[in-house]
Motif scaffolding. Structure first.
Motif, PDB file in Angstrom:
ATOM      1  N   LYS A 132       0.879  -1.164   0.000  1.00  0.00           N
ATOM      2  CA  LYS A 132       0.027  -0.094   0.017  1.00  0.00           C
ATOM      3  C   LYS A 132       0.869   1.420  -0.053  1.00  0.00           C
ATOM      4  CE  LYS A 132      -3.660  -0.570  -0.251  1.00  0.00           C
ATOM      5  NZ  LYS A 132      -4.257  -1.166  -1.734  1.00  0.00           N
ATOM      6  N   GLY A 133       2.194   1.125  -0.128  1.00  0.00           N
ATOM      7  CA  GLY A 133       3.149   2.325  -0.230  1.00  0.00           C
ATOM      8  C   GLY A 133       3.439   2.917   0.846  1.00  0.00           C
ATOM      9  N   VAL A 134       3.368   2.267   2.078  1.00  0.00           N
ATOM     10  CA  VAL A 134       3.899   2.860   3.328  1.00  0.00           C
ATOM     11  C   VAL A 134       5.484   2.849   3.207  1.00  0.00           C
ATOM     12  CG1 VAL A 134       3.924   2.495   5.750  1.00  0.00           C
ATOM     13  CG2 VAL A 134       1.709   1.873   4.630  1.00  0.00           C
ATOM     14  N   PRO A 135       5.973   4.030   3.453  1.00  0.00           N
ATOM     15  CA  PRO A 135       7.515   4.077   3.172  1.00  0.00           C
ATOM     16  C   PRO A 135       8.266   3.219   4.184  1.00  0.00           C
ATOM     17  CG  PRO A 135       6.505   6.071   3.764  1.00  0.00           C
ATOM     18  CD  PRO A 135       5.508   5.398   3.749  1.00  0.00           C
ATOM     19  N   ALA A 136       7.756   3.283   5.398  1.00  0.00           N
ATOM     20  CA  ALA A 136       8.398   2.502   6.447  1.00  0.00           C
ATOM     21  C   ALA A 136       7.600   2.605   7.536  1.00  0.00           C
ATOM     22  CB  ALA A 136       9.681   3.232   6.593  1.00  0.00           C
ATOM     23  N   PHE A 137       8.054   1.743   8.591  1.00  0.00           N
ATOM     24  CA  PHE A 137       7.174   1.742  10.031  1.00  0.00           C
ATOM     25  C   PHE A 137       8.423   2.077  10.823  1.00  0.00           C
ATOM     26  CE2 PHE A 137       4.298  -1.199   7.710  1.00  0.00           C
ATOM     27  CZ  PHE A 137       3.030  -0.832   8.309  1.00  0.00           C
ATOM     28  N   VAL A 138       7.916   2.620  12.162  1.00  0.00           N
ATOM     29  CA  VAL A 138       8.771   2.996  12.955  1.00  0.00           C
ATOM     30  C   VAL A 138       9.198   1.891  13.836  1.00  0.00           C
ATOM     31  CG1 VAL A 138       9.313   4.727  14.980  1.00  0.00           C
ATOM     32  CG2 VAL A 138       8.099   5.426  12.966  1.00  0.00           C
ATOM     33  N   THR A 139      10.688   1.495  13.511  1.00  0.00           N
ATOM     34  CA  THR A 139      11.065   0.326  14.629  1.00  0.00           C
ATOM     35  C   THR A 139      12.220   0.437  14.998  1.00  0.00           C
ATOM     36  OG1 THR A 139      11.922  -0.846  12.393  1.00  0.00           O
ATOM     37  CG2 THR A 139       9.423  -1.180  12.953  1.00  0.00           C
ATOM     38  N   GLY A 140      13.360  -0.131  14.357  1.00  0.00           N
ATOM     39  CA  GLY A 140      14.656   0.040  14.799  1.00  0.00           C
ATOM     40  C   GLY A 140      14.802  -0.303  16.343  1.00  0.00           C
ATOM     41  N   PRO A 141      15.534   0.267  16.928  1.00  0.00           N
ATOM     42  CA  PRO A 141      15.937  -0.002  18.413  1.00  0.00           C
ATOM     43  C   PRO A 141      14.674  -0.192  19.457  1.00  0.00           C
ATOM     44  CG  PRO A 141      17.490   1.497  17.681  1.00  0.00           C
ATOM     45  CD  PRO A 141      16.509   1.388  16.657  1.00  0.00           C
ATOM     46  N   MET A 142      13.521   0.584  19.095  1.00  0.00           N
ATOM     47  CA  MET A 142      12.376   0.670  19.618  1.00  0.00           C
ATOM     48  C   MET A 142      11.511  -0.589  19.272  1.00  0.00           C
ATOM     49  SD  MET A 142      11.338   4.542  20.072  1.00  0.00           S
ATOM     50  CE  MET A 142      10.827   4.781  18.263  1.00  0.00           C
ATOM     51  N   GLY A 143      11.932  -1.597  18.558  1.00  0.00           N
ATOM     52  CA  GLY A 143      11.195  -2.500  18.108  1.00  0.00           C
ATOM     53  C   GLY A 143       9.900  -2.668  17.466  1.00  0.00           C
ATOM     54  N   MET A 144       9.090  -3.675  17.405  1.00  0.00           N
ATOM     55  CA  MET A 144       7.932  -3.828  16.477  1.00  0.00           C
ATOM     56  C   MET A 144       6.685  -2.685  16.971  1.00  0.00           C
ATOM     57  SD  MET A 144       5.424  -7.116  16.233  1.00  0.00           S
ATOM     58  CE  MET A 144       4.023  -7.004  15.191  1.00  0.00           C
ATOM     59  N   GLY A 145       6.662  -2.369  18.177  1.00  0.00           N
ATOM     60  CA  GLY A 145       5.693  -1.414  18.626  1.00  0.00           C
ATOM     61  C   GLY A 145       5.409  -1.801  20.109  1.00  0.00           C
ATOM     62  N   HIS A 146       4.082  -2.157  20.335  1.00  0.00           N
ATOM     63  CA  HIS A 146       3.689  -2.634  21.650  1.00  0.00           C
ATOM     64  C   HIS A 146       2.564  -3.573  21.692  1.00  0.00           C
ATOM     65  CE1 HIS A 146       1.184   1.028  22.268  1.00  0.00           C
ATOM     66  NE2 HIS A 146       0.169   0.100  22.339  1.00  0.00           N
ATOM     67  N   ALA A 147       2.512  -4.667  22.670  1.00  0.00           N
ATOM     68  CA  ALA A 147       1.408  -5.334  23.013  1.00  0.00           C
ATOM     69  C   ALA A 147       0.699  -5.032  24.334  1.00  0.00           C
ATOM     70  CB  ALA A 147       1.709  -6.613  23.009  1.00  0.00           C
ATOM     71  N   VAL A 148      -0.501  -5.149  24.347  1.00  0.00           N
ATOM     72  CA  VAL A 148      -1.456  -4.941  25.414  1.00  0.00           C
ATOM     73  C   VAL A 148      -2.184  -6.199  26.144  1.00  0.00           C
ATOM     74  CG1 VAL A 148      -3.067  -3.496  26.639  1.00  0.00           C
ATOM     75  CG2 VAL A 148      -1.491  -2.374  25.197  1.00  0.00           C
ATOM     76  N   PHE A 149      -2.179  -6.464  27.277  1.00  0.00           N
ATOM     77  CA  PHE A 149      -2.933  -7.539  27.751  1.00  0.00           C
ATOM     78  C   PHE A 149      -3.929  -7.215  28.836  1.00  0.00           C
ATOM     79  CE2 PHE A 149       1.301  -9.053  26.213  1.00  0.00           C
ATOM     80  CZ  PHE A 149       0.639  -9.943  25.157  1.00  0.00           C
ATOM     81  N   SER A 150      -4.494  -8.233  29.403  1.00  0.00           N
ATOM     82  CA  SER A 150      -5.364  -7.998  30.647  1.00  0.00           C
ATOM     83  C   SER A 150      -4.933  -8.986  31.646  1.00  0.00           C
ATOM     84  CB  SER A 150      -6.963  -8.340  30.265  1.00  0.00           C
ATOM     85  OG  SER A 150      -7.378  -7.371  29.731  1.00  0.00           O
ATOM     86  N   ALA A 151      -5.355  -8.647  32.949  1.00  0.00           N
ATOM     87  CA  ALA A 151      -4.850  -9.396  34.160  1.00  0.00           C
ATOM     88  C   ALA A 151      -5.998  -9.061  35.218  1.00  0.00           C
ATOM     89  CB  ALA A 151      -3.757  -8.880  34.430  1.00  0.00           C
ATOM     90  N   PRO A 152      -6.710 -10.165  35.576  1.00  0.00           N
ATOM     91  CA  PRO A 152      -7.486 -10.104  36.666  1.00  0.00           C
ATOM     92  C   PRO A 152      -6.685 -10.000  38.147  1.00  0.00           C
ATOM     93  CG  PRO A 152      -7.496 -12.335  36.008  1.00  0.00           C
ATOM     94  CD  PRO A 152      -6.618 -11.287  34.928  1.00  0.00           C
ATOM     95  N   ASN A 153      -5.643 -10.627  38.287  1.00  0.00           N
ATOM     96  CA  ASN A 153      -4.767 -10.274  39.205  1.00  0.00           C
ATOM     97  C   ASN A 153      -3.818  -9.407  38.744  1.00  0.00           C
ATOM     98  OD1 ASN A 153      -3.674 -12.142  37.286  1.00  0.00           O
ATOM     99  ND2 ASN A 153      -2.895 -13.523  38.567  1.00  0.00           N
ATOM    100  N   PHE A 154      -4.135  -8.044  38.859  1.00  0.00           N
ATOM    101  CA  PHE A 154      -3.294  -6.980  38.214  1.00  0.00           C
ATOM    102  C   PHE A 154      -1.974  -6.755  38.978  1.00  0.00           C
ATOM    103  CE2 PHE A 154      -2.406  -2.377  37.809  1.00  0.00           C
ATOM    104  CZ  PHE A 154      -2.401  -2.360  36.507  1.00  0.00           C
ATOM    105  N   ASP A 155      -1.983  -6.549  40.039  1.00  0.00           N
ATOM    106  CA  ASP A 155      -0.720  -6.373  40.967  1.00  0.00           C
ATOM    107  C   ASP A 155       0.314  -7.711  40.927  1.00  0.00           C
ATOM    108  OD1 ASP A 155      -1.590  -3.864  41.591  1.00  0.00           O
ATOM    109  OD2 ASP A 155      -2.466  -4.467  43.859  1.00  0.00           O
ATOM    110  N   GLU A 156      -0.081  -8.514  40.860  1.00  0.00           N
ATOM    111  CA  GLU A 156       0.724  -9.680  40.809  1.00  0.00           C
ATOM    112  C   GLU A 156       1.487  -9.815  39.314  1.00  0.00           C
ATOM    113  OE1 GLU A 156       0.767 -14.741  41.568  1.00  0.00           O
ATOM    114  OE2 GLU A 156      -1.036 -13.496  41.352  1.00  0.00           O
ATOM    115  N   THR A 157       0.532  -9.670  38.567  1.00  0.00           N
ATOM    116  CA  THR A 157       1.044  -9.724  37.063  1.00  0.00           C
ATOM    117  C   THR A 157       2.065  -8.671  36.852  1.00  0.00           C
ATOM    118  OG1 THR A 157      -0.955 -10.725  36.122  1.00  0.00           O
ATOM    119  CG2 THR A 157       0.295 -10.115  34.736  1.00  0.00           C
ATOM    120  N   VAL A 158       1.746  -7.394  37.088  1.00  0.00           N
ATOM    121  CA  VAL A 158       2.786  -6.442  36.814  1.00  0.00           C
ATOM    122  C   VAL A 158       3.940  -6.480  37.574  1.00  0.00           C
ATOM    123  CG1 VAL A 158       2.881  -3.805  37.237  1.00  0.00           C
ATOM    124  CG2 VAL A 158       0.678  -4.534  36.377  1.00  0.00           C
TER     125      VAL A 158
END
Length: 306
Positions: free
Chosen positions: A132-158
């Motif tokens: 689709k002609g995207v010239p580049a994505f912003v990656t490099g040392p910052m990696g692919m991007g980010h991932a977000v998850f859920s945690a019912p046991n929030f404090d323990e998981t963090v």
């Protein structure tokens, strides 16, 4: 030493053709040659793949793969994870090769979210060419991007991700998503050892059936974000949140529902932090403007209907 960056994601699907359309025609991601085991691979930069799409019986986010510095760090983390009472599965040399890495382990956090850790990443000399002609994505040392998850046991998981894996707190807010009279919900935005505001994040709540909340790709300009937004509408994919700008990481973008049920955030102009000197913030709002969520629209429609 801790986590360097998000390297890739692994997704299971019963509709690989839909994922191919979504990634190439909407996001502008490049289809790479399939893996030897048949998985479909997709690129956004010089890494051989960032998306690994495995055909299976369900729609599920299988794993996020995070890079560490070297073999010694991977071994150290394996011991720390075991000491924390979490499982450690050491991948075979063949599986690591299929991931494009030197060595790989797999674990799960206290909420059951699967994390892969690896060292010895690889690159290809073949040019990245977006359909689709995207010239580049912003990656490099910052990696692919980010991932977000859920945690019912929030404090323990963090605590596991911070104290065992070595992520660092960036923003630790509580949001009143359902108004001042409703319950507050904790969020944790955690950065790796790079300038991306967060490489992983968690919301306080049950793990969704899709296995994840969202993943994020960063476009180089607002113009590219806008074109992706138009492609979303033309292809008929559901918009999960309208265009807007986040308060904490300053990303301007939108959210679209993937064929897997979780969301893809497509944004630009994200804040770049100094990971060595950053002091934890606690923002009180999600966005400075925009980002009307699909569930908010549905609530308004219900109220209007009486």
């Amino acid at each position: 030493m801790a986590i360097k960056a998000l390297g890739y994601v692994v997704i299971e699907t019963a509709q690989p053709e839909k994922w191919d359309e979504f990634l190439t025609e909407l996001a502008g991601v490049m289809r790479a040659p399939d893996a030897e085991d048949g998985a479909a691979l997709y690129r956004i930069d010089a890494r051989p793949f960032r998306f690994r799409i495995e055909t299976g019986a369900r729609e599920y986010f299988l794993a996020a793969g995070y890079e560490v510095a070297d073999a010694a760090e991977l071994d150290r983390l394996a011991g720390a994870i075991r000491d924390a009472g979490r499982p450690v599965e050491i991948a075979s040399a063949e599986e690591a090769r299929l991931r494009g890495v030197a060595a790989l382990l797999r674990t799960s956090d206290p909420a059951g979210n699967t994390i892969e850790l690896f060292h010895g990443d690889s690159r290809t000399d073949a040019a990245f060419v977006s359909p689709k002609g995207v010239p580049a994505f912003v990656t490099g040392p910052m990696g692919m991007g980010h991932a977000v998850f859920s945690a019912p046991n929030f404090d323990e998981t963090v605590a596991f991700h911070r104290d065992v894996l070595g992520f660092h707190e960036t923003d630790m807010p509580r949001f009143q998503l359902f108004g001042p009279e409703g319950p507050s919900m904790g969020f944790a935005f955690l950065h790796a050892d790079n300038g991306r505001h967060h490489s992983i994040a968690f919301g306080e709540g049950p793990v969704p059936p899709s296995g994840a909340v969202h993943i994020m790709l960063e476009m180089p300009t607002l113009n590219e974000v806008g074109k992706a937004h138009d492609r979303m509408k033309a292809l008929g994919y559901a918009e999960s949140a309208t265009l807007g700008c986040h308060m904490n990481d300053e990303t301007t973008g939108f959210y679209v529902q993937t064929p897997g049920g979780f969301d893809l955030e497509i944004g630009c102009d994200s804040l770049v932090i100094d990971p060595a000197s950053w002091e934890t913030t606690r923002h009180e709002a999600i966005s400075t403007w925009g980002h009307e969520w699909a569930w908010q629209k549905a609530m308004k429609e219900q109220e209007a209907a009486g």
